[in-house]
Design a protein around this motif. Structure first.
Motif, PDB file in Angstrom:
ATOM      1  N   ARG A  77       0.829  -1.222   0.000  1.00 40.41           N
ATOM      2  CA  ARG A  77       0.000   0.000   0.000  1.00 40.41           C
ATOM      3  C   ARG A  77       0.855   1.260   0.000  1.00 40.41           C
ATOM      4  NH1 ARG A  77      -5.546  -0.956   1.829  1.00 40.41           N
ATOM      5  NH2 ARG A  77      -6.046  -2.830   0.654  1.00 40.41           N
ATOM      6  N   ILE A  78       1.872   1.288   0.851  1.00 41.21           N
ATOM      7  CA  ILE A  78       2.669   2.514   0.945  1.00 41.21           C
ATOM      8  C   ILE A  78       3.506   2.714  -0.322  1.00 41.21           C
ATOM      9  CG2 ILE A  78       4.734   1.642   2.135  1.00 41.21           C
ATOM     10  CD1 ILE A  78       4.458   4.247   3.909  1.00 41.21           C
ATOM     11  N   ARG A  79       3.884   1.627  -0.964  1.00 42.23           N
ATOM     12  CA  ARG A  79       4.609   1.732  -2.244  1.00 42.23           C
ATOM     13  C   ARG A  79       3.780   2.440  -3.301  1.00 42.23           C
ATOM     14  NH1 ARG A  79       7.260  -4.220  -3.126  1.00 42.23           N
ATOM     15  NH2 ARG A  79       9.364  -3.573  -2.582  1.00 42.23           N
ATOM     16  N   ASN A 131      15.138   3.518  -3.158  1.00 45.47           N
ATOM     17  CA  ASN A 131      15.589   2.274  -2.534  1.00 45.47           C
ATOM     18  C   ASN A 131      14.757   1.840  -1.328  1.00 45.47           C
ATOM     19  OD1 ASN A 131      17.741   1.894  -4.347  1.00 45.47           O
ATOM     20  ND2 ASN A 131      18.957   3.392  -3.224  1.00 45.47           N
ATOM     21  N   SER A 132      13.852   2.676  -0.880  1.00 43.58           N
ATOM     22  CA  SER A 132      13.078   2.340   0.321  1.00 43.58           C
ATOM     23  C   SER A 132      12.241   1.074   0.194  1.00 43.58           C
ATOM     24  CB  SER A 132      12.197   3.521   0.731  1.00 43.58           C
ATOM     25  OG  SER A 132      13.008   4.551   1.231  1.00 43.58           O
ATOM     26  N   PRO A 133      11.529   0.861  -0.910  1.00 41.10           N
ATOM     27  CA  PRO A 133      10.753  -0.379  -1.000  1.00 41.10           C
ATOM     28  C   PRO A 133      11.612  -1.640  -0.872  1.00 41.10           C
ATOM     29  CG  PRO A 133       9.963   1.189  -2.611  1.00 41.10           C
ATOM     30  CD  PRO A 133      11.229   1.765  -2.035  1.00 41.10           C
ATOM     31  N   ARG A 134      12.800  -1.623  -1.482  1.00 33.97           N
ATOM     32  CA  ARG A 134      13.690  -2.782  -1.373  1.00 33.97           C
ATOM     33  C   ARG A 134      14.140  -2.990   0.072  1.00 33.97           C
ATOM     34  NH1 ARG A 134      19.124  -1.984  -3.613  1.00 33.97           N
ATOM     35  NH2 ARG A 134      20.007  -2.534  -1.620  1.00 33.97           N
ATOM     36  N   THR A 135      14.456  -1.894   0.749  1.00 36.80           N
ATOM     37  CA  THR A 135      14.883  -1.991   2.142  1.00 36.80           C
ATOM     38  C   THR A 135      13.744  -2.503   3.017  1.00 36.80           C
ATOM     39  OG1 THR A 135      16.455  -0.201   1.778  1.00 36.80           O
ATOM     40  CG2 THR A 135      15.919  -0.728   4.064  1.00 36.80           C
ATOM     41  N   MET A 136      12.521  -2.075   2.722  1.00 41.18           N
ATOM     42  CA  MET A 136      11.363  -2.585   3.460  1.00 41.18           C
ATOM     43  C   MET A 136      11.250  -4.095   3.292  1.00 41.18           C
ATOM     44  SD  MET A 136       8.368   0.162   2.727  1.00 41.18           S
ATOM     45  CE  MET A 136       8.419   1.804   3.381  1.00 41.18           C
ATOM     46  N   ASP A 137      11.407  -4.564   2.052  1.00 39.55           N
ATOM     47  CA  ASP A 137      11.332  -6.004   1.796  1.00 39.55           C
ATOM     48  C   ASP A 137      12.433  -6.757   2.538  1.00 39.55           C
ATOM     49  OD1 ASP A 137       9.126  -5.679   0.127  1.00 39.55           O
ATOM     50  OD2 ASP A 137      10.345  -5.630  -1.706  1.00 39.55           O
ATOM     51  N   ARG A 174      21.101   1.199   5.079  1.00 36.98           N
ATOM     52  CA  ARG A 174      19.838   1.384   4.338  1.00 36.98           C
ATOM     53  C   ARG A 174      18.652   1.445   5.296  1.00 36.98           C
ATOM     54  NH1 ARG A 174      22.467  -2.573   1.704  1.00 36.98           N
ATOM     55  NH2 ARG A 174      20.982  -4.202   2.259  1.00 36.98           N
ATOM     56  N   TYR A 175      18.692   0.626   6.342  1.00 41.40           N
ATOM     57  CA  TYR A 175      17.614   0.633   7.338  1.00 41.40           C
ATOM     58  C   TYR A 175      17.543   1.987   8.046  1.00 41.40           C
ATOM     59  CZ  TYR A 175      14.766  -0.585  11.364  1.00 41.40           C
ATOM     60  OH  TYR A 175      13.785  -0.596  12.328  1.00 41.40           O
ATOM     61  N   ARG A 176      18.695   2.522   8.410  1.00 39.86           N
ATOM     62  CA  ARG A 176      18.729   3.826   9.083  1.00 39.86           C
ATOM     63  C   ARG A 176      18.109   4.903   8.191  1.00 39.86           C
ATOM     64  NH1 ARG A 176      23.992   4.298   9.792  1.00 39.86           N
ATOM     65  NH2 ARG A 176      23.925   2.950  11.601  1.00 39.86           N
ATOM     66  N   ARG A 177      18.467   4.902   6.914  1.00 39.07           N
ATOM     67  CA  ARG A 177      17.881   5.884   5.977  1.00 39.07           C
ATOM     68  C   ARG A 177      16.371   5.687   5.864  1.00 39.07           C
ATOM     69  NH1 ARG A 177      22.655   4.753   3.173  1.00 39.07           N
ATOM     70  NH2 ARG A 177      21.599   3.330   1.756  1.00 39.07           N
TER      71      ARG A 177
END
Length: 162
Positions: free
Chosen positions: A100-102, A112-118, A146-149
């Motif tokens: 949903r947020i994607r 890169n956030s969606p990949r980090t979420m996965d 990546r998690y921190r970002r």
């Protein structure tokens, strides 16, 4: 009680309650990114850092997943759109929250956030549900920057931090 005084109260009351206050370093997330925001976020970040610092890597992975999930929900709540991520008043599972947020038109995530979420979800799920998997420090180290970002970005999308 002023929520900003809770850490001070924790330190004052811990000996009376026979609780040990564990001081931890900012090993995964800097504590200041949630300082003065919501008490539960401060506690989760403290536990994430402590779990990593003391080598409880499965705990750390699960808590990283939990923080990400909480901030996705906070993003929708901050926009008064929580009904979009609920079914019969219950929040959707993390997989659906990420989907949903994607695709949310009112939320712009970095590339890169969606990949980090996965990755965070996969690591947290393995730590919590895989019967034989044991999270290693290197597993967390690989996604840590990546998690921190991602967390800083989600804190911005939900209005907790600019």
């Amino acid at each position: 009680i002023d929520i900003r005084k809770l850490p001070e109260l924790d330190n004052l009351l811990a000996p009376l309650l026979k609780q040990t206050i564990v001081h931890v370093s900012d090993t995964i997330l800097p504590a200041e990114i949630v300082a003065g925001s919501r008490h539960y976020l401060e506690k989760i970040v403290h536990q994430i850092n402590g779990a990593y610092q003391y080598g409880f890597y499965d705990c750390c992975a699960v808590l990283c997943r939990r923080l990400m999930e909480s901030l996705i929900i906070e993003t929708y709540i901050s926009q008064s759109r929580q009904a979009e991520i609920q079914n019969a008043g219950v929040f959707l599972a993390l997989e659906k929250l990420i989907a949903r947020i994607r695709s949310a038109p009112k939320v712009t995530l970095s590339r890169n956030s969606p990949r980090t979420m996965d990755e965070t979800k996969q690591l947290g799920d393995a730590a919590a549900h895989d019967r034989t998997y044991i999270t290693q420090q290197i597993d967390l180290d690989e996604i840590k920057p990546r998690y921190r970002r991602l967390i800083q970005e989600l804190l911005g999308t939900c209005g907790i931090r600019k």
